[in-house]
Design a protein around this motif. Sequence first.
Motif, PDB file in Angstrom:
ATOM      1  N   LEU A 207      57.945  97.231  65.673  1.00  0.00           N
ATOM      2  CA  LEU A 207      57.930  98.172  66.782  1.00  0.00           C
ATOM      3  C   LEU A 207      58.378  97.467  68.068  1.00  0.00           C
ATOM      4  N   PRO A 208      58.621  98.221  69.154  1.00  0.00           N
ATOM      5  CA  PRO A 208      59.299  97.652  70.328  1.00  0.00           C
ATOM      6  C   PRO A 208      58.676  96.378  70.897  1.00  0.00           C
ATOM      7  N   PHE A 209      57.351  96.271  70.936  1.00  0.00           N
ATOM      8  CA  PHE A 209      56.718  95.097  71.537  1.00  0.00           C
ATOM      9  C   PHE A 209      57.118  93.818  70.810  1.00  0.00           C
ATOM     10  N   ARG A 210      56.958  93.800  69.504  1.00  0.00           N
ATOM     11  CA  ARG A 210      57.279  92.594  68.750  1.00  0.00           C
ATOM     12  C   ARG A 210      58.789  92.465  68.513  1.00  0.00           C
ATOM     13  N   THR A 211      59.524  93.585  68.594  1.00  0.00           N
ATOM     14  CA  THR A 211      60.974  93.478  68.532  1.00  0.00           C
ATOM     15  C   THR A 211      61.499  92.665  69.714  1.00  0.00           C
ATOM     16  N   ALA A 212      60.903  92.870  70.894  1.00  0.00           N
ATOM     17  CA  ALA A 212      61.301  92.089  72.060  1.00  0.00           C
ATOM     18  C   ALA A 212      61.015  90.602  71.836  1.00  0.00           C
ATOM     19  N   LEU A 213      59.849  90.288  71.245  1.00  0.00           N
ATOM     20  CA  LEU A 213      59.535  88.891  70.947  1.00  0.00           C
ATOM     21  C   LEU A 213      60.483  88.333  69.896  1.00  0.00           C
ATOM     22  N   ASP A 214      60.841  89.150  68.926  1.00  0.00           N
ATOM     23  CA  ASP A 214      61.778  88.714  67.887  1.00  0.00           C
ATOM     24  C   ASP A 214      63.141  88.387  68.500  1.00  0.00           C
TER      25      ASP A 214
END
Length: 473
Positions: free
Chosen positions: A146-153
């Motif tokens: 989801l968007p939060f961890r996609t940004a970290l990825d």
Amino acid sequence: MTTHTYQPVAGVADQRKSASALAALLLRLHFYIGLFVGPFILVAAVTGTLFVVTPQIEARWYADQLLNRSQGVAQPLAAQVTAAQSYIGEGPRLFAVRPGKEPGWNTRVMFSQEGLGDSESRAVFIDPVSLAVKGDLIVYGTSGTLPFRTALDYLHRNLMLGSLGRNYSELAASWLWLGSLGGLWLWWSARRKARPAARRPMNARRLHALLGLWIVVGLVFFSATGLTWSKWAGGHVNMLRAAMGWVTPSASMQLQSSGAGAGVDADAGMGEHAGHMGHHGQAGMAMPMPAGGDPARFDLVRSIARQGGIDAGEIEIRPPRARNQAWMVREVDRSWPTQVDTVAVDPERMAITSRADFETFPLVAKLIRWGVDAHMGILFGVWNQILMAAFGIALTAMIVLGYVMWWRRRPAAGSALAPLSEAFMRLPPAQRTAVGALAIALGWSLPLMGLSLLLFLLADVLRWHLSRRLARR
């Protein structure tokens, strides 16, 4: 009585000289890796650690989209897909559906549309019981991040700079294994030469070495698994895998043309799952066959896949992208035990036409799958997260300690170390040939390592000339 004076054998002296020259070369190279590549490794360590420790945070953050409190029987997938299509309107193309993995979880109906990045899709979250739209988010990859961890990825993978940014993580992975093993060799050499001491105080250098000893195996693992999905070196890895027959099997989505015997019987090729169709399969044969794009096919395809052995709680169903293609149903549970089987389904013939079962994968393909999932912290659940976070924190601390050592000794650090070219020329001819050949092979296999090594040599030569000019003055 004749006395003999012991004199070292020439061969022993040559070995010591050779070891000293190799140590000087590795020491200089280790210094350059830490000084110039260290910042990239540090960023990868910090962002990777943040990624592996945040699944639970993400689950709580997006609980309203992921979960529901509805009581009752789930509606057919056809109704859920129709509800999502009604919500999203014209334009986006239906890409895949992930039914809720258990009661209380919402279904993801995923669409592709213009403007999304690679491996991204737009997910509409549907309550399977009430058919209410619970969310609309951009999700990423097979793991459905989801968007939060996609940004970290993205931070971990490319610093949010797109394809250009991928060079940073590949550079870090290219040098990480060599810096780790070179540091291990330097520690061992210094330990053999050092005199035993009663008790030496713990300082930055000893703690740096101690942390490296504890995590060296993990660092080599991170480097190897990271390179498998890198841009330049990853292409060479894929070539090697193809040449060695280590390619991960996949189910063929191509359907044969109509005619007798064109399809594969639903029981054929199922192995231990053969004959599980039972009366459900017969009932399915009487179902009307909807048109190609009709959402009703999702229920039929899921039923065929379930009876064909797709038994994971988390699955993904993809409709065909073109004519004469099968539907794809795949398991997406990468935790232990790994469930990533895939089947191709022809709903017209009630047939599974092709399959790729994880248990039949070659050993190397399995090891790569497990390695990548362990790298991401999902193979063994929370214990995997804890272990990866511990490695990431230790690596971060080790790099910081390395910079502390450099800062404290910076006036003399450069002058105390022989230039790379000088250390290389001090090697015996056989070792020079071997090291040169190895450098060329690694430069081809890991292009960013080869390019950065040339920059190291250039910086080394320029610094050497500058220091000599200052010395003359």
